[in-house]
Design a protein around this motif. Sequence first.
Motif, PDB file in Angstrom:
ATOM      1  N   LEU A   1      -5.442   7.338  -3.841  1.00  7.64           N
ATOM      2  CA  LEU A   1      -4.059   6.888  -3.718  1.00  7.64           C
ATOM      3  C   LEU A   1      -3.950   5.374  -3.621  1.00  7.64           C
ATOM      4  CD1 LEU A   1      -2.744   9.530  -1.152  1.00  7.64           C
ATOM      5  CD2 LEU A   1      -2.394   9.526  -3.625  1.00  7.64           C
ATOM      6  N   ASP A   2      -5.023   4.715  -3.206  1.00  5.07           N
ATOM      7  CA  ASP A   2      -5.000   3.264  -3.041  1.00  5.07           C
ATOM      8  C   ASP A   2      -5.466   2.510  -4.281  1.00  5.07           C
ATOM      9  OD1 ASP A   2      -4.134   2.838  -0.273  1.00  5.07           O
ATOM     10  OD2 ASP A   2      -5.915   3.977   0.241  1.00  5.07           O
TER      11      ASP A   2
ATOM     12  N   ARG B   1       0.860  -1.177   0.000  1.00  6.61           N
ATOM     13  CA  ARG B   1       0.000   0.000   0.000  1.00  6.61           C
ATOM     14  C   ARG B   1       0.895   1.224   0.000  1.00  6.61           C
ATOM     15  NH1 ARG B   1      -5.404  -1.016   1.823  1.00  6.61           N
ATOM     16  NH2 ARG B   1      -5.617   1.138   2.448  1.00  6.61           N
ATOM     17  N   PRO B   2       0.444   2.310  -0.607  1.00 14.60           N
ATOM     18  CA  PRO B   2       1.282   3.515  -0.640  1.00 14.60           C
ATOM     19  C   PRO B   2       1.471   4.108   0.749  1.00 14.60           C
ATOM     20  CG  PRO B   2      -0.936   3.987  -1.438  1.00 14.60           C
ATOM     21  CD  PRO B   2      -0.846   2.496  -1.272  1.00 14.60           C
ATOM     22  N   SER B   3       2.632   4.722   0.951  1.00  8.33           N
ATOM     23  CA  SER B   3       2.874   5.417   2.209  1.00  8.33           C
ATOM     24  C   SER B   3       1.953   6.624   2.297  1.00  8.33           C
ATOM     25  CB  SER B   3       4.336   5.880   2.282  1.00  8.33           C
ATOM     26  OG  SER B   3       5.197   4.781   2.192  1.00  8.33           O
ATOM     27  N   ARG B   4       1.476   6.883   3.508  1.00  2.75           N
ATOM     28  CA  ARG B   4       0.583   8.012   3.715  1.00  2.75           C
ATOM     29  C   ARG B   4       1.173   8.967   4.732  1.00  2.75           C
ATOM     30  NH1 ARG B   4      -5.119   4.751   4.625  1.00  2.75           N
ATOM     31  NH2 ARG B   4      -5.031   3.468   2.751  1.00  2.75           N
TER      32      ARG B   4
ATOM     33  N   ASP C   1     -10.696   3.747   0.881  1.00  3.13           N
ATOM     34  CA  ASP C   1     -10.598   5.015   1.603  1.00  3.13           C
ATOM     35  C   ASP C   1     -10.920   6.213   0.712  1.00  3.13           C
ATOM     36  OD1 ASP C   1     -10.036   3.809   3.960  1.00  3.13           O
ATOM     37  OD2 ASP C   1      -7.869   4.098   3.875  1.00  3.13           O
ATOM     38  N   TYR C   2     -11.967   6.067  -0.086  1.00  2.00           N
ATOM     39  CA  TYR C   2     -12.285   7.091  -1.079  1.00  2.00           C
ATOM     40  C   TYR C   2     -12.592   8.441  -0.430  1.00  2.00           C
ATOM     41  CZ  TYR C   2     -14.485   9.392  -5.042  1.00  2.00           C
ATOM     42  OH  TYR C   2     -14.794  10.280  -6.036  1.00  2.00           O
ATOM     43  N   PHE C   3     -13.229   8.429   0.727  1.00  2.00           N
ATOM     44  CA  PHE C   3     -13.616   9.693   1.352  1.00  2.00           C
ATOM     45  C   PHE C   3     -12.610  10.181   2.387  1.00  2.00           C
ATOM     46  CE2 PHE C   3     -17.721   7.995  -0.151  1.00  2.00           C
ATOM     47  CZ  PHE C   3     -18.101   9.070  -0.949  1.00  2.00           C
TER      48      PHE C   3
END
Length: 403
Positions: free
Chosen positions: A295-296, A134-137, A319-321
């Motif tokens: 981003l996901d 998963r991308p870093s946040r 995590d669209y919202f």
Amino acid sequence: MNCYYCDKILAAPSPYEARPAEFDAGSEAPRCAWHWRFVCDHCGEPGHFMRRFYCPRAGRVLCREAGRVEQQVGDFWTWHYSWVLDCPDCGERHPSLDYAEFAGTHPWQTDPVAAAARRWLSSEMHLIRYPPTRPSRGPLESITDADMDATWSANADVLAAGYEERGDHNRKYYSDPVLLEFLGDVQGQRILDPGSGGGYLSRLLAKRGARMVAVENARLFHEIAVAHQAQEPLDIDFHHASISAMPFLEDVSFDAVVANYVLIDVLDYESAIAEIARVLKPGGRFICVLSHNSLDGRWHLLVTDSPRREDRAGWLDDDYFVRRAGYIQWGDLKPFLSFHRPPRDYVAACKRSGLELRDLDEPELSEEGRREFPAFYIRHSERAPFSYVLKFIKPDALPGTRR
């Protein structure tokens, strides 16, 4: 339990005897030895059998990094394309092992000793799927324009190399046709290109008669654009600055503004939109292109090491919202910063700045692309959207004012 790929081949009209799955058992795509992973004699690494090529003269299995690889369109079994390698050992062209098996030139078909010994077969038993990548946040508050400059400048050369006169593949065949239609005639008009990158769109519009102003936050992108300008001078004025603060631009001085995949990579997008509204003339148009996914967003791969689009089971997003900053990485790029916000946030910010939404499109493959690409690519292009294109107008009189 049959091999995933054997079952696919069984769907073809040609006779084929399926083999039992021995590897990646329990996954959505268990595989037999013939359709597992083969170790490259060039680099020593295992890889998907469709990423491997056999040179009969050298007796070596080679990977894609050994030489130039091209996609070759042509039906075989249930597939519509394969790959060929320009061999560094013999100078000839060799097909990927999927097509080699179809043609009867797979090394296990031509060399019984190698087949009996399962030469080149990887000793791996499973593909690693956990933990999922998963991308870093990161929190929005910790990001600065300097951070954005650093991550985008680090990728400027690689990204610029993937552009031609009409941009990259996505812009040329998907979003730009809609963008240009929304923009309309640009002859003699003054147009702002905020977040201009290497400047391809500014150059494209300048050649159509526009008087362009380009603003770019990433220094190396700005330098690439200026270098293009030195080689081919056009009516473009370049600035290195954040588009969230452009005091060097006069009020109501532009006929149009085009933010092309930009606001998703801007920290203070609300200030950027306010600046865009400030510099637009009454009646001026603002064209905004946004990425569709968060981003996901990513493809779910039944076979995680497969090079085939057909092995993508569907598009996943999450995590669209949740509004957040994060790093994106693909291909040869280093991770770069971007942001996710629902598109309604951008529309609301435009409304607060006095801009009115007049049109919206989700670009599909253009007519040009449908003429140029084979049917299997056109079918794949219909599976998931890439972007939104929105058109706003600055009214002649803002709400609450007299005309």
